[in-house]
Design a protein around this motif. Structure first.
Motif, PDB file in Angstrom:
ATOM      1  N   GLN A  18       0.824  -1.202   0.000  1.00 30.55           N
ATOM      2  CA  GLN A  18       0.000   0.000   0.000  1.00 30.55           C
ATOM      3  C   GLN A  18       0.864   1.261   0.000  1.00 30.55           C
ATOM      4  O   GLN A  18       0.584   2.218  -0.721  1.00 30.55           O
ATOM      5  N   LYS A  19       1.917   1.243   0.791  1.00 29.56           N
ATOM      6  CA  LYS A  19       2.824   2.391   0.828  1.00 29.56           C
ATOM      7  C   LYS A  19       3.480   2.593  -0.541  1.00 29.56           C
ATOM      8  O   LYS A  19       3.616   3.724  -1.016  1.00 29.56           O
ATOM      9  N   ALA A  20       3.858   1.515  -1.186  1.00 31.10           N
ATOM     10  CA  ALA A  20       4.461   1.607  -2.519  1.00 31.10           C
ATOM     11  C   ALA A  20       3.477   2.227  -3.509  1.00 31.10           C
ATOM     12  O   ALA A  20       3.864   3.047  -4.353  1.00 31.10           O
ATOM     13  N   GLN A  21       2.202   1.875  -3.398  1.00 27.89           N
ATOM     14  CA  GLN A  21       1.185   2.449  -4.277  1.00 27.89           C
ATOM     15  C   GLN A  21       1.012   3.944  -4.026  1.00 27.89           C
ATOM     16  O   GLN A  21       0.854   4.724  -4.969  1.00 27.89           O
ATOM     17  N   GLY A  25       1.757   6.690  -6.792  1.00 27.06           N
ATOM     18  CA  GLY A  25       0.659   7.559  -7.206  1.00 27.06           C
ATOM     19  C   GLY A  25       0.980   9.033  -7.038  1.00 27.06           C
ATOM     20  O   GLY A  25       0.725   9.846  -7.945  1.00 27.06           O
ATOM     21  N   ILE A  26       1.543   9.390  -5.901  1.00 28.50           N
ATOM     22  CA  ILE A  26       1.908  10.797  -5.663  1.00 28.50           C
ATOM     23  C   ILE A  26       2.972  11.241  -6.657  1.00 28.50           C
ATOM     24  O   ILE A  26       2.884  12.326  -7.239  1.00 28.50           O
ATOM     25  N   SER A  27       3.969  10.407  -6.879  1.00 28.33           N
ATOM     26  CA  SER A  27       5.043  10.744  -7.817  1.00 28.33           C
ATOM     27  C   SER A  27       4.496  10.931  -9.235  1.00 28.33           C
ATOM     28  O   SER A  27       4.883  11.873  -9.941  1.00 28.33           O
ATOM     29  N   GLU A  28       3.579  10.058  -9.633  1.00 30.48           N
ATOM     30  CA  GLU A  28       3.014  10.158 -10.979  1.00 30.48           C
ATOM     31  C   GLU A  28       2.134  11.396 -11.140  1.00 30.48           C
ATOM     32  O   GLU A  28       2.132  12.018 -12.205  1.00 30.48           O
ATOM     33  N   THR A  41      11.709  13.224  -7.507  1.00 28.58           N
ATOM     34  CA  THR A  41      10.585  13.369  -6.577  1.00 28.58           C
ATOM     35  C   THR A  41      10.791  12.469  -5.371  1.00 28.58           C
ATOM     36  O   THR A  41      11.007  11.265  -5.509  1.00 28.58           O
ATOM     37  N   PHE A  42      10.721  13.075  -4.200  1.00 23.59           N
ATOM     38  CA  PHE A  42      10.894  12.349  -2.945  1.00 23.59           C
ATOM     39  C   PHE A  42       9.566  12.294  -2.208  1.00 23.59           C
ATOM     40  O   PHE A  42       8.920  13.324  -2.019  1.00 23.59           O
ATOM     41  N   VAL A  43       9.165  11.105  -1.792  1.00 23.50           N
ATOM     42  CA  VAL A  43       7.943  10.919  -1.013  1.00 23.50           C
ATOM     43  C   VAL A  43       8.335  10.191   0.261  1.00 23.50           C
ATOM     44  O   VAL A  43       8.958   9.126   0.205  1.00 23.50           O
ATOM     45  N   VAL A  44       7.984  10.775   1.394  1.00 22.79           N
ATOM     46  CA  VAL A  44       8.287  10.170   2.689  1.00 22.79           C
ATOM     47  C   VAL A  44       6.969   9.898   3.400  1.00 22.79           C
ATOM     48  O   VAL A  44       6.119  10.782   3.499  1.00 22.79           O
ATOM     49  N   ILE A  45       6.807   8.694   3.892  1.00 20.92           N
ATOM     50  CA  ILE A  45       5.614   8.332   4.656  1.00 20.92           C
ATOM     51  C   ILE A  45       6.016   8.168   6.119  1.00 20.92           C
ATOM     52  O   ILE A  45       6.906   7.379   6.431  1.00 20.92           O
ATOM     53  N   ASN A  46       5.373   8.936   6.971  1.00 22.77           N
ATOM     54  CA  ASN A  46       5.588   8.820   8.413  1.00 22.77           C
ATOM     55  C   ASN A  46       4.331   8.238   9.039  1.00 22.77           C
ATOM     56  O   ASN A  46       3.243   8.755   8.825  1.00 22.77           O
ATOM     57  N   GLU A  47       4.500   7.174   9.795  1.00 25.47           N
ATOM     58  CA  GLU A  47       3.381   6.606  10.545  1.00 25.47           C
ATOM     59  C   GLU A  47       3.432   7.152  11.966  1.00 25.47           C
ATOM     60  O   GLU A  47       4.478   7.116  12.617  1.00 25.47           O
ATOM     61  N   VAL A  48       2.310   7.668  12.416  1.00 26.46           N
ATOM     62  CA  VAL A  48       2.204   8.312  13.713  1.00 26.46           C
ATOM     63  C   VAL A  48       1.288   7.465  14.606  1.00 26.46           C
ATOM     64  O   VAL A  48       0.251   6.977  14.152  1.00 26.46           O
TER      65      VAL A  48
END
Length: 71
Positions: A18-21, A25-28, A41-48
C-alpha cells in the motif's frame, strides 16, 4: 525537486505494498500535472501513533467518539 511528506496513523496495518502504491501515485501526479521527473521526486511516509494525532482540538479517538455521538 519535489518533497512530499505523508503522515498517516499506524492503525489499520498499512502494508508495504500500500505504501508503494501511495509513493507511486503521488510521484506520478507530480509528473503528470507539474512535469516533475520521477527521479527527482521524494515521497516520505511517516506513521504516527494514534495517541499522537489530534483533530478539532481533541485526540483523534476522542474526536471520533464525539463525532459518532452526533451521528
Amino acid at each position: 525537486m519535489p518533497y512530499v511528506n505523508v503522515k498517516i496513523t499506524r492503525e489499520g496495518g498499512t502494508t508495504r505494498e500500500q505504501k508503494a502504491q501511495v509513493i507511486k501515485g503521488i510521484s506520478e501526479v507530480l509528473r503528470d500535472v507539474l512535469g516533475k521527473p520521477l527521479s527527482a521526486t521524494f515521497v516520505v511516509i511517516n506513521e504516527v501513533e494514534l495517541e499522537d494525532w489530534g483533530v478539532g482540538g481533541l485526540p483523534v479517538e476522542d474526536y471520533r467518539r464525539q463525532a459518532g455521538e452526533k451521528s
